[in-house]
Design an enzyme around this catalytic site. Structure first.
Site, mmCIF file in Angstrom:
data_model
loop_
_atom_site.group_PDB
_atom_site.id
_atom_site.type_symbol
_atom_site.label_atom_id
_atom_site.label_comp_id
_atom_site.label_asym_id
_atom_site.label_seq_id
_atom_site.Cartn_x
_atom_site.Cartn_y
_atom_site.Cartn_z
ATOM 1 N N LYS A 151 0.835 -1.201 0.000
ATOM 2 C CA LYS A 151 0.000 0.000 0.000
ATOM 3 C C LYS A 151 0.873 1.256 0.000
ATOM 4 O O LYS A 151 0.630 2.193 -0.754
ATOM 5 C CB LYS A 151 -0.928 0.000 1.232
ATOM 6 C CG LYS A 151 -2.084 -0.976 1.077
ATOM 7 C CD LYS A 151 -2.833 -1.204 2.376
ATOM 8 C CE LYS A 151 -3.910 -2.270 2.163
ATOM 9 N NZ LYS A 151 -4.597 -2.654 3.399
ATOM 10 N N GLN B 188 -4.852 -1.218 9.635
ATOM 11 C CA GLN B 188 -4.716 -2.570 9.082
ATOM 12 C C GLN B 188 -5.245 -3.602 10.076
ATOM 13 O O GLN B 188 -4.850 -3.613 11.240
ATOM 14 C CB GLN B 188 -3.237 -2.842 8.752
ATOM 15 C CG GLN B 188 -2.982 -4.164 8.059
ATOM 16 C CD GLN B 188 -3.553 -4.211 6.644
ATOM 17 O OE1 GLN B 188 -3.445 -3.262 5.875
ATOM 18 N NE2 GLN B 188 -4.194 -5.324 6.295
ATOM 19 N N ASP C 16 -11.044 3.105 3.714
ATOM 20 C CA ASP C 16 -11.477 1.711 3.620
ATOM 21 C C ASP C 16 -12.988 1.621 3.395
ATOM 22 O O ASP C 16 -13.510 0.581 3.009
ATOM 23 C CB ASP C 16 -11.133 0.953 4.918
ATOM 24 C CG ASP C 16 -9.958 0.020 4.747
ATOM 25 O OD1 ASP C 16 -9.637 -0.329 3.585
ATOM 26 O OD2 ASP C 16 -9.356 -0.373 5.770
#
Ligand code: NDP
Length: 304
Positions: free
Chosen positions: A52, A96, A119
């Site tokens: 990422k 995460q 997200d």
């Protein structure tokens, strides 16, 4: 012969659009920023996070990784999120998963400013999606829609069947398909005669988490099959069930002792008209959509 919907080329096209968006924002003196919070050391997470951060840098975004220790408390992480919410140079915040047991993941994720929730998991963003006003949609389902659109597969009027109803994949995928005017059916573990339902699908999305669960007789000939599943196979018996005689996979299995298979049995792809391979399909879109969401968040926050 079924057409392969190649995730790599679609992801590259999205990333090119993102790079263009970053350039245009740069002309206004704005550099979109993404911060990834990675708690402790989960080897799989480390690979995801590295990818990422790397993708962000390649596309010209500002990116940073914050790595609190495994022993961190919910309160400490809440303070961190509050600080990131307040930072003007941070447009996207990503925590995460998984988090250590002592951390209340729900409370933490709810504390992220919805405008920075790249997200798309925050209840406010889930609500906006439901209301047909998607602000920041979850990356994997958004990637599914991009694959269909960029491959010229008609969604409006199609019968779309989504197998799986998780908050991060199945439900938002179904909502996005509905907003694209598909006729949507959502299936789950209590669905009766699943095969009868999936055989009606013009577009079949599998997000189940069970290796090779969708078999050829569950697919309507010519349907588009989108395989979201990522399952690691380590037993020879399972390997043979999916890939016996496949020399390329055999070599990979011998070398690494494991291969990845989706939620769709490889033989079911043969029945389809078009499908996303695993690996090389939906998985590659997820990071591209994260980058896209970060740029979107940067623009939205500034009213651009
Ligand atoms: P979850 O475990 O949260 O959800 C699985 C869903 O599948 C549930 O709704 C469950 O039903 C349903 N299901 C399970 N067994 C059956 C069955 N026998 N028949 C019908 N439905 C069933 O998984 P996720 O949604 O998080 O992930 C799904 C898959 O996608 C996984 O393989 C995951 O690794 C992959 N994934 C891939 C990503 C990518 O980037 N490509 C990102 C995220 C996930 P019920 O609700 O009734 O229990």
């Amino acid at each position: 012969m079924a057409k392969v919907l190649d995730g790599a080329s679609i992801a590259a096209a999205i990333k090119a659009d993102v790079a263009e968006g970053v350039k245009r924002l740069g002309e206004r003196g704005v550099r979109p920023g993404l911060v990834v919070v990675q708690v402790g050391h989960v080897p799989a997470s480390e690979i995801y996070v590295r990818n990422k951060v790397q993708a962000s840098e390649e596309l010209g975004l500002y990116s940073a990784r914050i790595t609190p220790p495994e022993t961190v408390t919910t309160e400490e992480l809440m303070d961190l999120i509050a600080a990131l919410n307040a930072r003007e140079d941070v447009d996207g915040i990503l925590v995460q998963l998984p988090l250590p047991k002592q951390v209340d993941a729900k409370v933490l994720l709810d504390a992220i400013d919805p405008a920075k929730d790249v997200d798309g998991f925050h209840p406010v963003n889930a609500g906006l999606l439901q209301a047909g006003r998607p602000a920041l949609a979850p990356c994997t389902p958004a990637g599914v829609i991009e694959i269909l659109k960029r491959s010229g597969i008609p969604i409006a009027g199609a019968n779309a069947v989504v197998v799986g109803r998780s908050d991060i994949v199945g439900k938002p995928a179904a909502m996005l398909l509905l907003h694209e005017n598909a006729t949507v059916t959502i299936c789950h573990s209590k669905t009766r005669d699943l095969g009868a339902v999936t055989r009606e699908a013009d577009i079949l999305v599998a997000a189940i988490g069970r290796p090779g669960f969708i078999t050829p007789e569950m697919v309507k000939p010519g349907a588009t099959v989108i395989d979201v599943g990522i399952n690691r196979i380590t037993s020879r018996e399972e390997f043979d069930r999916f890939f016996k005689g496949n020399e390329k996979r055999e070599a990979a299995f011998e070398k690494r002792g494991a291969v990845i298979v989706g939620d769709v049995h490889p033989a079911a792809f043969e029945v389809s008209g078009a499908y996303t391979p695993v690996p090389g399909g939906v998985g590659l879109l997820t990071i591209a959509m994260l980058m896209s969401n970060t740029v979107r968040a940067a623009k939205m926050r500034r009213g651009l």
